[in-house]
Design a protein around this motif. Structure first.
Motif, PDB file in Angstrom:
ATOM      1  N   THR A  37      16.374 -23.205   7.457  1.00  0.00           N
ATOM      2  CA  THR A  37      15.829 -24.332   8.206  1.00  0.00           C
ATOM      3  C   THR A  37      15.027 -23.809   9.394  1.00  0.00           C
ATOM      4  OG1 THR A  37      17.792 -25.626   7.624  1.00  0.00           O
ATOM      5  CG2 THR A  37      16.401 -26.485   9.382  1.00  0.00           C
ATOM      6  N   MET A  38      13.916 -24.470   9.672  1.00  0.00           N
ATOM      7  CA  MET A  38      13.092 -24.096  10.820  1.00  0.00           C
ATOM      8  C   MET A  38      13.872 -24.238  12.124  1.00  0.00           C
ATOM      9  SD  MET A  38       9.832 -23.192  10.880  1.00  0.00           S
ATOM     10  CE  MET A  38       9.384 -24.028  12.384  1.00  0.00           C
ATOM     11  N   LEU A  39      13.778 -23.217  12.991  1.00  0.00           N
ATOM     12  CA  LEU A  39      14.519 -23.193  14.250  1.00  0.00           C
ATOM     13  C   LEU A  39      13.639 -23.305  15.482  1.00  0.00           C
ATOM     14  CD1 LEU A  39      17.022 -20.264  13.508  1.00  0.00           C
ATOM     15  CD2 LEU A  39      17.495 -22.722  13.408  1.00  0.00           C
ATOM     16  N   THR A  40      12.371 -22.980  15.360  1.00  0.00           N
ATOM     17  CA  THR A  40      11.493 -22.886  16.532  1.00  0.00           C
ATOM     18  C   THR A  40      11.061 -24.260  17.040  1.00  0.00           C
ATOM     19  OG1 THR A  40      10.626 -20.762  15.750  1.00  0.00           O
ATOM     20  CG2 THR A  40       9.324 -21.912  17.406  1.00  0.00           C
ATOM     21  N   SER A  52       7.207 -28.008  11.687  1.00  0.00           N
ATOM     22  CA  SER A  52       8.013 -28.847  12.566  1.00  0.00           C
ATOM     23  C   SER A  52       9.458 -28.386  12.540  1.00  0.00           C
ATOM     24  CB  SER A  52       7.920 -30.318  12.157  1.00  0.00           C
ATOM     25  OG  SER A  52       8.386 -30.509  10.831  1.00  0.00           O
ATOM     26  N   PHE A  53      10.136 -28.579  13.656  1.00  0.00           N
ATOM     27  CA  PHE A  53      11.538 -28.185  13.787  1.00  0.00           C
ATOM     28  C   PHE A  53      12.381 -28.903  12.719  1.00  0.00           C
ATOM     29  CE2 PHE A  53      15.810 -28.799  15.483  1.00  0.00           C
ATOM     30  CZ  PHE A  53      16.144 -27.511  15.853  1.00  0.00           C
ATOM     31  N   GLY A  54      13.274 -28.153  12.073  1.00  0.00           N
ATOM     32  CA  GLY A  54      14.168 -28.738  11.079  1.00  0.00           C
ATOM     33  C   GLY A  54      13.634 -28.755   9.656  1.00  0.00           C
ATOM     34  N   GLN A  55      12.397 -28.324   9.460  1.00  0.00           N
ATOM     35  CA  GLN A  55      11.856 -28.262   8.101  1.00  0.00           C
ATOM     36  C   GLN A  55      12.668 -27.315   7.231  1.00  0.00           C
ATOM     37  OE1 GLN A  55       7.575 -27.363   8.903  1.00  0.00           O
ATOM     38  NE2 GLN A  55       7.183 -28.726   7.172  1.00  0.00           N
ATOM     39  N   ASP A 170      26.790 -11.926  11.283  1.00  0.00           N
ATOM     40  CA  ASP A 170      26.961 -13.084  12.166  1.00  0.00           C
ATOM     41  C   ASP A 170      25.658 -13.565  12.802  1.00  0.00           C
ATOM     42  OD1 ASP A 170      26.568 -11.080  14.068  1.00  0.00           O
ATOM     43  OD2 ASP A 170      28.687 -10.954  14.595  1.00  0.00           O
ATOM     44  N   SER A 171      24.552 -12.904  12.508  1.00  0.00           N
ATOM     45  CA  SER A 171      23.246 -13.356  12.985  1.00  0.00           C
ATOM     46  C   SER A 171      22.267 -13.242  11.817  1.00  0.00           C
ATOM     47  CB  SER A 171      22.771 -12.512  14.171  1.00  0.00           C
ATOM     48  OG  SER A 171      21.499 -12.956  14.631  1.00  0.00           O
ATOM     49  N   LEU A 172      21.776 -14.387  11.359  1.00  0.00           N
ATOM     50  CA  LEU A 172      20.965 -14.431  10.140  1.00  0.00           C
ATOM     51  C   LEU A 172      19.723 -15.276  10.395  1.00  0.00           C
ATOM     52  CD1 LEU A 172      24.010 -15.325   7.903  1.00  0.00           C
ATOM     53  CD2 LEU A 172      22.871 -13.111   7.846  1.00  0.00           C
ATOM     54  N   TYR A 173      18.564 -14.664  10.327  1.00  0.00           N
ATOM     55  CA  TYR A 173      17.354 -15.430  10.578  1.00  0.00           C
ATOM     56  C   TYR A 173      16.143 -14.740   9.945  1.00  0.00           C
ATOM     57  CZ  TYR A 173      16.550 -11.966  14.292  1.00  0.00           C
ATOM     58  OH  TYR A 173      16.368 -10.809  14.987  1.00  0.00           O
ATOM     59  N   GLY A 174      15.057 -15.481   9.896  1.00  0.00           N
ATOM     60  CA  GLY A 174      13.795 -14.941   9.401  1.00  0.00           C
ATOM     61  C   GLY A 174      12.675 -15.303  10.358  1.00  0.00           C
ATOM     62  N   LEU A 175      11.567 -14.585  10.250  1.00  0.00           N
ATOM     63  CA  LEU A 175      10.409 -14.823  11.109  1.00  0.00           C
ATOM     64  C   LEU A 175       9.125 -14.773  10.303  1.00  0.00           C
ATOM     65  CD1 LEU A 175      11.214 -12.466  14.147  1.00  0.00           C
ATOM     66  CD2 LEU A 175      11.493 -14.957  14.109  1.00  0.00           C
ATOM     67  N   LEU A 176       8.229 -15.688  10.588  1.00  0.00           N
ATOM     68  CA  LEU A 176       6.820 -15.525  10.246  1.00  0.00           C
ATOM     69  C   LEU A 176       6.124 -15.155  11.537  1.00  0.00           C
ATOM     70  CD1 LEU A 176       5.902 -18.517   7.869  1.00  0.00           C
ATOM     71  CD2 LEU A 176       6.759 -16.248   7.283  1.00  0.00           C
TER      72      LEU A 176
END
Length: 231
Positions: A37-40, A52-55, A170-176
């Protein structure tokens, strides 16, 4: 003629069995599908009109697990070119890349697995071919997936995990990562999303493909033998 068909089928089956035997540097490709899910918070960001946030976020990457660690440090693993392809879809936007790398980190100061595919331009140092629509003056510079464990218990070494999973991190994320190619000193504009699922789908190795091809030929030969009239 009948004996010849038997010999032909036997030879193909023997060749297939030979190809199935493990050998050095056999490429074994594994596809991983992920979602998040989008976090930014994009308020005031040039990316606000596209994301958009939450996408919902979905994507996949293909890992070549035959790539050897090129880093001699026992705390770090570097697997150049191990990510043969990666893609991320957010709404109608699709980011993709070929020629990415896998990095591991063990107990220094935490455990981590990074899937990275970046261009060699602007603030980025990489060798991937990255594809994604420009947004205003910003070009897509790369894709990054990060799995971190602050307790340093997720990994037991810097070896490539097999399979890669979310458990223990315990920390999982991705970035464009986007950047202005005309601004050589500007910081990249990051678009963050959570990593909530990561599932592997094993694919057949190159030698396995050859084996199945040989088995197919042998099967055709056997069926033709059965259908031919007796003389």
């Amino acid at each position: 003629m009948k004996n010849f068909r038997y010999l032909f089928a036997s030879a193909i089956l023997g060749l297939a069995a030979l190809h199935l035997m493990p050998g050095p540097a056999q490429a074994a490709f594994v596809t991983y599908n992920f979602g998040g899910t989008m976090l930014t918070d994009l308020t005031g960001s040039p990316l606000a009109g596209t994301f958009s946030f939450g996408q919902s976020v979905s994507g996949s990457f293909v890992l070549d697990n035959s790539i050897a660690d090129s880093d001699g440090d026992p705390a770090f693993g570097t697997f150049p070119g191990a990510i043969t392809s990666i893609s991320v879809t957010i709404g109608s936007y699709v980011a993709s890349a070929t020629g990415g790398d896998l990095y591991t980190q063990n107990d220094f100061p935490d455990d981590a697995v990074n899937v990275a595919a970046f261009v060699n331009d602007g603030p980025f140092v990489g060798s991937a071919a990255v594809t994604g629509a420009s947004i205003g003056a910003l070009d897509l510079g790369g894709i990054l997936l990060v799995l971190q464990d602050s307790t340093s218990t997720a990994l037991t070494s810097d070896a490539m995990p097999s399979p890669i999973g979310l458990s223990g991190f315990d920390s999982l994320y991705g970035l464009l990562e986007f950047y202005d190619p005309l601004d050589e000193v500007g910081d990249p504009v990051s678009l963050a999303f959570s990593l909530e699922s990561l599932d592997s789908v094993a694919q057949i190795s190159e030698t396995g493909t050859l084996a199945l091809f040989g088995l197919g030929i042998a099967s055709v030969a056997f069926i033709r033998r059965r259908k031919l009239p007796t003389r």
